[in-house]
Design a protein around this motif. Structure first.
Motif, mmCIF file in Angstrom:
data_model
loop_
_atom_site.group_PDB
_atom_site.id
_atom_site.type_symbol
_atom_site.label_atom_id
_atom_site.label_comp_id
_atom_site.label_asym_id
_atom_site.label_seq_id
_atom_site.Cartn_x
_atom_site.Cartn_y
_atom_site.Cartn_z
ATOM 1 N N LYS A 184 0.829 -1.201 0.000
ATOM 2 C CA LYS A 184 0.000 0.000 0.000
ATOM 3 C C LYS A 184 0.872 1.263 0.000
ATOM 4 O O LYS A 184 0.561 2.231 -0.666
ATOM 5 N N GLY A 185 1.959 1.245 0.751
ATOM 6 C CA GLY A 185 2.858 2.399 0.852
ATOM 7 C C GLY A 185 3.443 2.783 -0.493
ATOM 8 O O GLY A 185 3.469 3.955 -0.856
ATOM 9 N N SER A 186 3.909 1.789 -1.243
ATOM 10 C CA SER A 186 4.530 2.080 -2.539
ATOM 11 C C SER A 186 3.490 2.594 -3.538
ATOM 12 O O SER A 186 3.810 3.440 -4.367
ATOM 13 N N ALA A 187 2.262 2.104 -3.430
ATOM 14 C CA ALA A 187 1.193 2.585 -4.313
ATOM 15 C C ALA A 187 0.929 4.063 -4.048
ATOM 16 O O ALA A 187 0.723 4.837 -4.984
ATOM 17 N N GLN A 188 0.953 4.444 -2.781
ATOM 18 C CA GLN A 188 0.747 5.849 -2.414
ATOM 19 C C GLN A 188 1.874 6.724 -2.964
ATOM 20 O O GLN A 188 1.629 7.817 -3.455
#
Length: 51
Positions: A3-7
């Motif tokens: 999720k962090g990398s998508a953000q």
């Protein structure tokens, strides 16, 4: 994808998008200003030449 990398990817895309809009609008303003200056110069020359 975490999720962090998508953000982070979304943030970079938004940043690039905003930068693109800023660049395009700056270019448009620059063109408008230069045409305005050219127009004003022509106007002044016409007034001076008509006397």
């Amino acid at each position: 994808m975490k999720k962090g990398s998508a953000q982070i990817v979304a943030f970079i895309l938004i940043l690039a998008f905003v930068a693109g809009i800023a660049f395009a609008s700056t270019k448009a303003i620059g063109n408008t200003v230069s045409s305005g200056v050219i127009y004003t110069n022509d106007l002044v020359n016409n007034v001076l030449n008509s006397k």
